[in-house]
Design a protein around this motif. Structure first.
Motif, short mmCIF file in Angstrom:
data_model
loop_
_atom_site.label_atom_id
_atom_site.label_comp_id
_atom_site.label_asym_id
_atom_site.label_seq_id
_atom_site.Cartn_x
_atom_site.Cartn_y
_atom_site.Cartn_z
N TRP A 113 0.84 -1.20 0.00
CA TRP A 113 0.00 0.00 0.00
C TRP A 113 0.88 1.25 0.00
O TRP A 113 0.66 2.18 -0.77
CB TRP A 113 -0.93 -0.01 1.21
CG TRP A 113 -2.03 0.99 1.14
CD1 TRP A 113 -3.28 0.80 0.63
CD2 TRP A 113 -1.99 2.35 1.59
NE1 TRP A 113 -4.01 1.96 0.73
CE2 TRP A 113 -3.25 2.92 1.33
CE3 TRP A 113 -1.02 3.13 2.20
CZ2 TRP A 113 -3.55 4.24 1.63
CZ3 TRP A 113 -1.32 4.46 2.50
CH2 TRP A 113 -2.57 4.99 2.22
N ILE A 114 1.89 1.26 0.86
CA ILE A 114 2.80 2.41 0.92
C ILE A 114 3.55 2.57 -0.40
O ILE A 114 3.67 3.68 -0.93
CB ILE A 114 3.78 2.27 2.11
CG1 ILE A 114 3.02 2.47 3.43
CG2 ILE A 114 4.94 3.26 1.99
CD1 ILE A 114 3.82 2.11 4.66
N LEU A 115 4.06 1.47 -0.94
CA LEU A 115 4.78 1.55 -2.22
C LEU A 115 3.89 2.04 -3.35
O LEU A 115 4.34 2.79 -4.22
CB LEU A 115 5.39 0.19 -2.57
CG LEU A 115 6.56 -0.25 -1.71
CD1 LEU A 115 6.93 -1.70 -2.03
CD2 LEU A 115 7.75 0.67 -1.89
N TRP A 117 1.33 4.07 -3.10
CA TRP A 117 0.94 5.47 -2.92
C TRP A 117 2.13 6.41 -2.77
O TRP A 117 1.96 7.64 -2.79
CB TRP A 117 -0.01 5.62 -1.74
CG TRP A 117 -1.37 5.11 -2.11
CD1 TRP A 117 -1.94 3.94 -1.72
CD2 TRP A 117 -2.31 5.73 -2.99
NE1 TRP A 117 -3.19 3.80 -2.29
CE2 TRP A 117 -3.43 4.89 -3.08
CE3 TRP A 117 -2.31 6.92 -3.72
CZ2 TRP A 117 -4.54 5.20 -3.85
CZ3 TRP A 117 -3.43 7.22 -4.50
CH2 TRP A 117 -4.52 6.37 -4.55
N LEU A 118 3.33 5.88 -2.63
CA LEU A 118 4.52 6.71 -2.43
C LEU A 118 4.71 7.78 -3.51
O LEU A 118 4.91 8.95 -3.17
CB LEU A 118 5.77 5.82 -2.31
CG LEU A 118 7.07 6.54 -2.01
CD1 LEU A 118 7.00 7.21 -0.64
CD2 LEU A 118 8.23 5.55 -2.05
N PRO A 119 4.62 7.44 -4.79
CA PRO A 119 4.82 8.49 -5.80
C PRO A 119 3.77 9.60 -5.68
O PRO A 119 4.08 10.77 -5.89
CB PRO A 119 4.69 7.78 -7.14
CG PRO A 119 4.61 6.34 -6.85
CD PRO A 119 4.42 6.13 -5.40
N HIS A 120 2.55 9.24 -5.32
CA HIS A 120 1.50 10.25 -5.18
C HIS A 120 1.77 11.16 -4.00
O HIS A 120 1.50 12.36 -4.05
CB HIS A 120 0.14 9.56 -5.04
CG HIS A 120 -0.19 8.72 -6.22
ND1 HIS A 120 0.34 7.46 -6.38
CD2 HIS A 120 -0.96 8.94 -7.30
CE1 HIS A 120 -0.10 6.96 -7.51
NE2 HIS A 120 -0.88 7.84 -8.09
N GLY A 121 2.32 10.59 -2.94
CA GLY A 121 2.72 11.40 -1.79
C GLY A 121 3.82 12.38 -2.15
O GLY A 121 3.80 13.54 -1.75
N ILE A 122 4.79 11.91 -2.92
CA ILE A 122 5.89 12.77 -3.35
C ILE A 122 5.36 13.91 -4.23
O ILE A 122 5.76 15.06 -4.08
CB ILE A 122 6.97 11.95 -4.10
CG1 ILE A 122 7.66 11.00 -3.11
CG2 ILE A 122 7.98 12.86 -4.79
CD1 ILE A 122 8.54 9.96 -3.77
N ILE A 123 4.43 13.58 -5.12
CA ILE A 123 3.83 14.60 -5.98
C ILE A 123 3.08 15.63 -5.14
O ILE A 123 3.21 16.84 -5.35
CB ILE A 123 2.91 13.95 -7.03
CG1 ILE A 123 3.74 13.16 -8.04
CG2 ILE A 123 2.06 15.00 -7.73
CD1 ILE A 123 2.93 12.23 -8.93
N ALA A 124 2.29 15.15 -4.17
CA ALA A 124 1.53 16.07 -3.32
C ALA A 124 2.47 16.98 -2.52
O ALA A 124 2.22 18.19 -2.41
CB ALA A 124 0.63 15.27 -2.38
N ILE A 125 3.54 16.41 -1.98
CA ILE A 125 4.50 17.22 -1.24
C ILE A 125 5.16 18.24 -2.16
O ILE A 125 5.34 19.40 -1.80
CB ILE A 125 5.56 16.32 -0.55
CG1 ILE A 125 4.90 15.53 0.58
CG2 ILE A 125 6.73 17.15 -0.03
CD1 ILE A 125 5.76 14.40 1.13
N GLY A 126 5.48 17.81 -3.38
CA GLY A 126 6.08 18.73 -4.35
C GLY A 126 5.16 19.90 -4.66
O GLY A 126 5.61 21.06 -4.68
N PHE A 127 3.88 19.63 -4.87
CA PHE A 127 2.93 20.73 -5.12
C PHE A 127 2.79 21.62 -3.90
O PHE A 127 2.69 22.84 -4.01
CB PHE A 127 1.56 20.19 -5.53
CG PHE A 127 1.44 19.87 -6.99
CD1 PHE A 127 1.59 20.85 -7.95
CD2 PHE A 127 1.17 18.57 -7.40
CE1 PHE A 127 1.48 20.56 -9.30
CE2 PHE A 127 1.06 18.27 -8.75
CZ PHE A 127 1.22 19.26 -9.70
#
Length: 187
Positions: A113-115, A117-127
């Protein structure tokens, strides 16, 4: 367009048949594991949404990194992403409903689950950190001003909220049940 709907309908039917085959294990599972399986169903529905939303079949000739049978490269990426979520949701539900789930099962589900969603978390943090350009905001605002886009956003948002909510409560309840079971065996 008939091909789009035929392939999507067949894929949805295969996923539905897999979920139907899990009815027995669903009834026998504890609530936390049922919630985790339900989050897989929500994820599969989100995948179907991506497929329908982004599939724009194009005739050949095709060009790598430009035009694919599924549409322009961004659309092809989104459609393949939708099929991935459809399959991932089925596999996630099946693993959550395996007989005699263990701490190993729980940890495996949490890790994947973490793996996922990890890229989506990185994208959200980037925004959040770097911000968004005004042109990007205007483009999205213009797209979302029409009623089909509003419905798409609501459906996607509800599906995502269902997946995340079911996952969170599922992980908490299943983890609590595993902890209780380990204490009763050890104590």
């Amino acid at each position: 367009m008939l091909l789009v709907w035929s392939v999507t309908a067949l894929s949805a039917a295969v996923a539905a048949a897999c979920f139907a085959a899990l009815r027995g294990p669903w009834r026998n599972a504890q609530r936390g594991w049922q919630l985790l399986a339900g989050s897989g169903v929500a994820l599969s529905l989100g995948g179907l949404g991506f497929i329908v939303r982004f599939w724009e079949p194009l005739p050949g000739p095709y060009t790598a990194n430009a035009v694919y049978p599924l549409g322009p490269y961004v659309n092809a990426w989104a459609v393949s992403f939708g099929f991935l979520w459809l399959a991932f949701g089925v596999a996630f539900a099946a693993l959550a409903l395996k007989p005699q789930p263990s701490v190993k099962t729980w940890l495996t589900l949490l890790a994947i689950w973490i793996l996922a969603w990890l890229p989506h978390g990185i994208i959200a943090i980037g925004f959040a950190v770097a911000g968004q350009t005004e042109a990007g905001v205007a483009l999205y605002r213009d797209w979302a001003s029409a009623w089909p886009a509003v419905l798409t956003l609501w459906a996607g948002g509800l599906t995502l909220a269902a997946h995340v909510g079911l996952s969170a409560f599922g992980f908490l309840l299943a983890g609590r049940d595993l902890l209780r079971r380990s204490r009763s065996v050890g104590g």
